[in-house]
Each structure stands twice: as C-alpha cells, then as structure tokens.
Scaffold this active site. Sequence first.
Site, PDB file in Angstrom:
ATOM      1  CB  CYS A   1      -0.899   0.010   1.230  1.00 61.38           C
ATOM      2  SG  CYS A   1      -2.071   1.395   1.238  1.00 61.38           S
TER       3      CYS A   1
ATOM      4  CG  ASP B   1      -0.812   4.066   5.249  1.00 61.65           C
ATOM      5  OD1 ASP B   1       0.053   4.621   5.961  1.00 61.65           O
ATOM      6  OD2 ASP B   1      -2.015   4.039   5.561  1.00 61.65           O
TER       7      ASP B   1
ATOM      8  NE  ARG C   1      -0.865   5.106   8.663  1.00 57.89           N
ATOM      9  CZ  ARG C   1      -2.158   4.913   8.953  1.00 57.89           C
ATOM     10  NH1 ARG C   1      -2.586   5.136  10.170  1.00 57.89           N
ATOM     11  NH2 ARG C   1      -2.993   4.507   8.019  1.00 57.89           N
TER      12      ARG C   1
ATOM     13  CG  HIS D   1      -1.698  -1.089   5.912  1.00 51.66           C
ATOM     14  ND1 HIS D   1      -2.240  -0.067   6.658  1.00 51.66           N
ATOM     15  CD2 HIS D   1      -1.838  -0.703   4.626  1.00 51.66           C
ATOM     16  CE1 HIS D   1      -2.665   0.901   5.857  1.00 51.66           C
ATOM     17  NE2 HIS D   1      -2.440   0.536   4.613  1.00 51.66           N
TER      18      HIS D   1
ATOM     19  CB  CYS E   1      -5.760  -0.574   4.466  1.00 55.74           C
ATOM     20  SG  CYS E   1      -5.407   0.006   2.790  1.00 55.74           S
TER      21      CYS E   1
END
Length: 217
Positions: A50, A52, A54, A106, A109
Amino acid sequence: MKDDITNNPDLHHELLGRNKVWSEKMHRENPELFTELAKHQKPFFLWIGCSDSRVPPNQITGTEPGDMFIHRNIANMVVHTDMNLLSVLDYGVNALGIDHVIVCGHYGCGGVKAAMGEEFEGLAANWVRHIRDVARLHRDELNAIDQEEAKFDRLVELNVAEQVYDLSRTVVLREAWKKGRPIKVHGWVYALSDGVIKDLGITRSKYDPEKGSVMIA
Ligand code: CO
C-alpha cells in the site's frame, strides 16, 4: 518528522539535508555499497504494498537498497489491466529473476475502509471499486461478522488473498511456472499497532487450474 517543522515552505530542503547525512553514514559503514549498487540491481523480493506512508517496505523488513523491487498503490491492488503493475511484475520476474513476490496489506488501510462505506465522489472512487468487488465476493463471510473492527480486519486479509490469487492468474506468473521457475507468491498483513507482519499462510507456488476461489484457513 516532527510536527513543528511541517509548516516550513522549504520543507523539502529537510529531505535533501537528511539525504546528505544518510549517504555519508552509508558510505562510512560500507564504502563499497554505492559502487556495487551503481553497477546493477539483483533484488531478492518483489514487494506489492500500500502507498500508506506508515508502511515503508524497506524499513519494516530491515532491508537495504538493492534488496527489493517495489510497487505500491492504494490498498496494494493487483488490477488485471494495470500496465504499471504488470510491467513491474514482468520485469521483476523475467529480467531480474525474482522468485519471491509479496503482497503486503495492512490493518487500518484507508483504501479498504473507504470500500466499506458509502460511494463517494472523486477519482479514487474508481480505484476503490476493485476493493468493493472483493467485499461483494466475500459478502456472506463479512456479513456474519458483527463487530465492525473485526469485519474491517477481515476485509484487509481477504483483499490481500484476492490479490495473491489474481497475481497467480497473470500471464507472467503462469508462464514462469510453466517453465519450472520456483516462484512463490506470499500474502502478508502488517499491523500498524505493533509493527509486526502476519503471514496469512496462503502462499502460492504453482499454477493451479482447479482453484476458482480463495480460501484462508
Ligand atoms: Co493502505
């Protein structure tokens, strides 16, 4: 990065400064590293994750520059007609000779969360439709879960499983397996809460024409 510097209009200078520090540190620790990396790449893993912020692949797996060939998009999707993903897969498998393909989703998400809510406006809604399809495919199982957080977690896992399945149907992997390549496609989920990756145990290592659906034990 600390919040107190984020209002700085020259914030990008921060990155260039940190890059200088990083490159000097790397050079000190391993003087040969950049010389070797400049010659060629021979990564061991193809990571599909992803976007993302993080979930940075190298940091969470403790890997170095040169270890991983990486493709990221919202909710780590393998869309059948995505030339970007397919080109990365083809190059990773056939040119770089990678034998380990990892789809890592994750918990928490945002893309998956968006697929659980109302339809919305904007370009990303089209992308999220693919995740809504995953939810629709597993409607019965998801509807049987009362707790919203548990349902969310499960859709994250099912979404990874579907992407592993979709990867196993690509021409790139079917042909590589036909040639006897020992390629494994793994399905993992990373937890933002403790930084630990869970292996879903759905690794595929051959073309299996019998399986029309995805199951997680
Ligand atoms: Co995400």
